[in-house]
Design a protein around this motif. Sequence first.
Motif, PDB file in Angstrom:
ATOM      1  N   MET A   1     117.179  40.296  89.035  1.00 40.13           N
ATOM      2  CA  MET A   1     116.904  39.386  87.924  1.00 40.13           C
ATOM      3  C   MET A   1     118.099  39.307  86.984  1.00 40.13           C
ATOM      4  O   MET A   1     118.458  38.222  86.498  1.00 40.13           O
ATOM      5  CB  MET A   1     115.661  39.862  87.170  1.00 40.13           C
ATOM      6  N   VAL A   2     118.759  40.450  86.705  1.00 47.32           N
ATOM      7  CA  VAL A   2     119.939  40.449  85.832  1.00 47.32           C
ATOM      8  C   VAL A   2     121.072  39.654  86.471  1.00 47.32           C
ATOM      9  O   VAL A   2     121.739  38.838  85.819  1.00 47.32           O
ATOM     10  CB  VAL A   2     120.384  41.901  85.549  1.00 47.32           C
ATOM     11  N   LYS A   3     121.286  39.867  87.786  1.00 42.49           N
ATOM     12  CA  LYS A   3     122.355  39.160  88.496  1.00 42.49           C
ATOM     13  C   LYS A   3     122.100  37.658  88.514  1.00 42.49           C
ATOM     14  O   LYS A   3     123.027  36.855  88.294  1.00 42.49           O
ATOM     15  CB  LYS A   3     122.444  39.699  89.926  1.00 42.49           C
ATOM     16  N   GLN A   4     120.849  37.246  88.764  1.00 37.89           N
ATOM     17  CA  GLN A   4     120.533  35.822  88.785  1.00 37.89           C
ATOM     18  C   GLN A   4     120.743  35.190  87.409  1.00 37.89           C
ATOM     19  O   GLN A   4     121.233  34.065  87.298  1.00 37.89           O
ATOM     20  CB  GLN A   4     119.087  35.618  89.255  1.00 37.89           C
TER      21      GLN A   4
ATOM     22  N   GLU B   1     124.013  31.669  83.924  1.00 39.19           N
ATOM     23  CA  GLU B   1     124.812  31.493  82.707  1.00 39.19           C
ATOM     24  C   GLU B   1     126.231  31.044  83.036  1.00 39.19           C
ATOM     25  O   GLU B   1     126.871  30.345  82.230  1.00 39.19           O
ATOM     26  CB  GLU B   1     124.846  32.804  81.920  1.00 39.19           C
ATOM     27  N   ALA B   2     126.690  31.422  84.254  1.00 40.30           N
ATOM     28  CA  ALA B   2     128.035  30.999  84.678  1.00 40.30           C
ATOM     29  C   ALA B   2     128.010  29.641  85.363  1.00 40.30           C
ATOM     30  O   ALA B   2     129.054  29.165  85.832  1.00 40.30           O
ATOM     31  CB  ALA B   2     128.641  32.034  85.612  1.00 40.30           C
ATOM     32  N   GLY B   3     126.854  28.993  85.440  1.00 38.31           N
ATOM     33  CA  GLY B   3     126.747  27.677  86.038  1.00 38.31           C
ATOM     34  C   GLY B   3     126.579  27.684  87.533  1.00 38.31           C
ATOM     35  O   GLY B   3     126.727  26.631  88.176  1.00 38.31           O
ATOM     36  N   GLU B   4     126.266  28.820  88.125  1.00 36.69           N
ATOM     37  CA  GLU B   4     126.083  28.915  89.573  1.00 36.69           C
ATOM     38  C   GLU B   4     124.583  29.050  89.890  1.00 36.69           C
ATOM     39  O   GLU B   4     123.812  29.598  89.105  1.00 36.69           O
ATOM     40  CB  GLU B   4     126.845  30.115  90.139  1.00 36.69           C
ATOM     41  N   GLU B   5     124.209  28.558  91.077  1.00 39.34           N
ATOM     42  CA  GLU B   5     122.815  28.678  91.528  1.00 39.34           C
ATOM     43  C   GLU B   5     122.676  29.934  92.375  1.00 39.34           C
ATOM     44  O   GLU B   5     123.307  30.049  93.430  1.00 39.34           O
ATOM     45  CB  GLU B   5     122.414  27.458  92.342  1.00 39.34           C
ATOM     46  N   PRO B   6     121.885  30.903  91.935  1.00 40.36           N
ATOM     47  CA  PRO B   6     121.769  32.145  92.696  1.00 40.36           C
ATOM     48  C   PRO B   6     121.022  31.940  94.005  1.00 40.36           C
ATOM     49  O   PRO B   6     120.184  31.051  94.133  1.00 40.36           O
ATOM     50  CB  PRO B   6     120.983  33.072  91.754  1.00 40.36           C
ATOM     51  N   ALA B   7     121.344  32.763  94.994  1.00 38.12           N
ATOM     52  CA  ALA B   7     120.655  32.713  96.288  1.00 38.12           C
ATOM     53  C   ALA B   7     119.256  33.296  96.130  1.00 38.12           C
ATOM     54  O   ALA B   7     119.021  34.172  95.292  1.00 38.12           O
ATOM     55  CB  ALA B   7     121.445  33.501  97.325  1.00 38.12           C
TER      56      ALA B   7
END
Length: 216
Positions: free
Chosen positions: A185-188, A193-199
């Motif tokens: 959850m922290v990584k996502q 916040e960095a504008g990337e879509e998490p896997a």
Amino acid sequence: MAEKRKRVRTRDVVAEGLYIASAATRLSLKNRMLVHILADGEDFDVERYLPEAREALITLADEAEADAARTERERKHARGRHSDSDGTHDYRSRDVRNLRRRQKQSLHVAHELRARAEDEEELRKLILDARDVAWGEVAKNIDRTLRIEAARPDLDPDYERMRAARMQALRLVDLPKLTSRRRSMVKQRELREAGEEPAPVDAAAPAPSFDPAELE
């Protein structure tokens, strides 16, 4: 020989009728005992139930005599009728002998029940039998209630062994899953916040090792 067999059959039928009557009386007394003792808080007293036992037997004797009277009417109605029967209780002349036997059997049962109703020793036996049945029912309910509602871990011989197994499962499985989910959850959140879509997270993936201090 045929007459002897007939007498045996009649005796067996009467014995069965008395057995059923006794069972019905015990059931009636048992139910009354449960009400008087459990609901009303009365103490058990054989004398208390003598009138009720006598009344139950006399009631059954009345029913047997009523059945005998009804059979007598059916027998008289069937006499002289030789046509085909229209149903189970549409008797004909060929049924007269069986109806007479049924009438006698009912009268025998009624006679024996009235004799037992006047036999105090027989009444006491019925009452004590009913008490044993009532107590067996109460004891069974108490045992079931105690097993369900009053179970104590310290009385379970396998409690410590199973507790150790449960704690090991918590330490090796549940807590690592919780920690891994927290890290994910922290990584996502950081990726979003960095504008990337998490896997997507693979829920079936094995849980990594963890430091319990991370949960603090």
